[in-house]
Design a protein around this motif. Structure first.
Motif, PDB file in Angstrom:
ATOM      1  N   TYR A  74       0.843  -1.196   0.000  1.00  0.00           N
ATOM      2  CA  TYR A  74       0.000   0.000   0.000  1.00  0.00           C
ATOM      3  C   TYR A  74       0.876   1.243   0.000  1.00  0.00           C
ATOM      4  O   TYR A  74       1.856   1.334   0.728  1.00  0.00           O
ATOM      5  CB  TYR A  74      -0.911   0.017   1.229  1.00  0.00           C
ATOM      6  N   SER A  75       0.513   2.211  -0.833  1.00  0.00           N
ATOM      7  CA  SER A  75       1.248   3.467  -0.888  1.00  0.00           C
ATOM      8  C   SER A  75       0.257   4.622  -0.766  1.00  0.00           C
ATOM      9  O   SER A  75      -0.490   4.917  -1.704  1.00  0.00           O
ATOM     10  CB  SER A  75       2.006   3.580  -2.213  1.00  0.00           C
ATOM     11  N   PRO A  76       0.212   5.296   0.396  1.00  0.00           N
ATOM     12  CA  PRO A  76      -0.739   6.391   0.567  1.00  0.00           C
ATOM     13  C   PRO A  76      -0.466   7.566  -0.361  1.00  0.00           C
ATOM     14  O   PRO A  76      -1.380   8.310  -0.699  1.00  0.00           O
ATOM     15  CB  PRO A  76      -0.580   6.801   2.029  1.00  0.00           C
ATOM     16  N   ALA A  77       0.774   7.730  -0.802  1.00  0.00           N
ATOM     17  CA  ALA A  77       1.115   8.845  -1.684  1.00  0.00           C
ATOM     18  C   ALA A  77       1.003   8.451  -3.155  1.00  0.00           C
ATOM     19  O   ALA A  77       1.168   9.287  -4.032  1.00  0.00           O
ATOM     20  CB  ALA A  77       2.533   9.322  -1.393  1.00  0.00           C
ATOM     21  N   GLY A  78       0.699   7.204  -3.412  1.00  0.00           N
ATOM     22  CA  GLY A  78       0.653   6.720  -4.791  1.00  0.00           C
ATOM     23  C   GLY A  78      -0.663   7.020  -5.484  1.00  0.00           C
ATOM     24  O   GLY A  78      -1.451   7.876  -5.072  1.00  0.00           O
ATOM     25  N   ASN A  79      -0.912   6.293  -6.544  1.00  0.00           N
ATOM     26  CA  ASN A  79      -2.122   6.443  -7.349  1.00  0.00           C
ATOM     27  C   ASN A  79      -3.340   6.037  -6.516  1.00  0.00           C
ATOM     28  O   ASN A  79      -3.431   4.905  -6.066  1.00  0.00           O
ATOM     29  CB  ASN A  79      -2.000   5.576  -8.605  1.00  0.00           C
ATOM     30  N   GLN A  80      -4.275   6.958  -6.340  1.00  0.00           N
ATOM     31  CA  GLN A  80      -5.429   6.699  -5.485  1.00  0.00           C
ATOM     32  C   GLN A  80      -6.681   6.306  -6.277  1.00  0.00           C
ATOM     33  O   GLN A  80      -7.778   6.295  -5.726  1.00  0.00           O
ATOM     34  CB  GLN A  80      -5.726   7.934  -4.628  1.00  0.00           C
ATOM     35  N   THR A  81      -6.527   5.979  -7.549  1.00  0.00           N
ATOM     36  CA  THR A  81      -7.711   5.593  -8.334  1.00  0.00           C
ATOM     37  C   THR A  81      -8.269   4.252  -7.867  1.00  0.00           C
ATOM     38  O   THR A  81      -9.454   4.004  -8.013  1.00  0.00           O
ATOM     39  CB  THR A  81      -7.372   5.519  -9.836  1.00  0.00           C
ATOM     40  N   ASN A  86      -6.633  -1.249  -3.052  1.00  0.00           N
ATOM     41  CA  ASN A  86      -5.206  -1.323  -2.705  1.00  0.00           C
ATOM     42  C   ASN A  86      -5.013  -1.487  -1.198  1.00  0.00           C
ATOM     43  O   ASN A  86      -4.204  -2.293  -0.746  1.00  0.00           O
ATOM     44  CB  ASN A  86      -4.462  -0.080  -3.189  1.00  0.00           C
ATOM     45  N   LEU A  87      -5.754  -0.738  -0.412  1.00  0.00           N
ATOM     46  CA  LEU A  87      -5.650  -0.819   1.036  1.00  0.00           C
ATOM     47  C   LEU A  87      -6.119  -2.181   1.538  1.00  0.00           C
ATOM     48  O   LEU A  87      -5.476  -2.808   2.380  1.00  0.00           O
ATOM     49  CB  LEU A  87      -6.456   0.304   1.698  1.00  0.00           C
TER      50      LEU A  87
END
Length: 107
Positions: A74-81, A86-87
Motif C-alpha cells: 500500500y502506498s498512501p502517496a501513490g495512485n489513489q484511483t 489497494n488498502l
C-alpha cells in the motif's frame, strides 16, 4: 398580621437549616485550602505527562500499522484511483503474514 406570622413561621426553619449547614460548607472549603498548591500542580503535571505518553504510544502504533501496510504494497502517496482495493489487499496480506507468524495454540 396573620400573614406575617405565617411567613415568619415558614422562614425560621429554612434559616435554621441554612445556619446548620453553613459550618459544614466552611469546613469543606478550609479542608480544600489545606491541600498545598504544589500538590495540585504536581498532579496536573503527572496527568499531562500521562496524556502525552498515551498520545506517543498511539502515534507509534499507527505508524507501525502504516509501515506494515506499506511493506505489503500500500502506498498512501501513490495512485489513489484504486484506493479502497489497494488498502484492502495490503490488509489481507498483512493479516495472512501475521497468522503465519503466530504460533499455533495448544489445545
Amino acid at each position: 398580621m396573620k400573614t406575617k406570622k405565617l411567613w415568619i413561621s415558614l422562614c425560621i426553619p429554612c434559616l435554621a437549616a441554612g445556619i446548620a449547614l453553613t459550618p459544614t460548607a466552611r469546613a469543606q472549603s478550609t479542608a480544600e485550602q489545606a491541600v498545598p498548591a504544589s500538590h495540585s500542580a504536581t498532579s496536573k503535571e503527572e496527568a499531562k505527562a500521562q496524556r502525552k505518553a498515551e498520545r506517543k504510544a498511539h502515534r507509534a502504533k499507527k505508524n507501525a500499522e502504516l509501515k506494515d501496510l506499506e511493506k505489503h504494497g500500500y502506498s498512501p502517496a501513490g495512485n489513489q484511483t484504486q484506493y479502497p482495493q489497494n488498502l484492502q489487499n495490503a490488509q489481507q496480506k498483512s493479516e495472512a503474514q501475521q497468522k503465519m507468524n503466530k504460533p499455533a495454540s495448544a489445545p
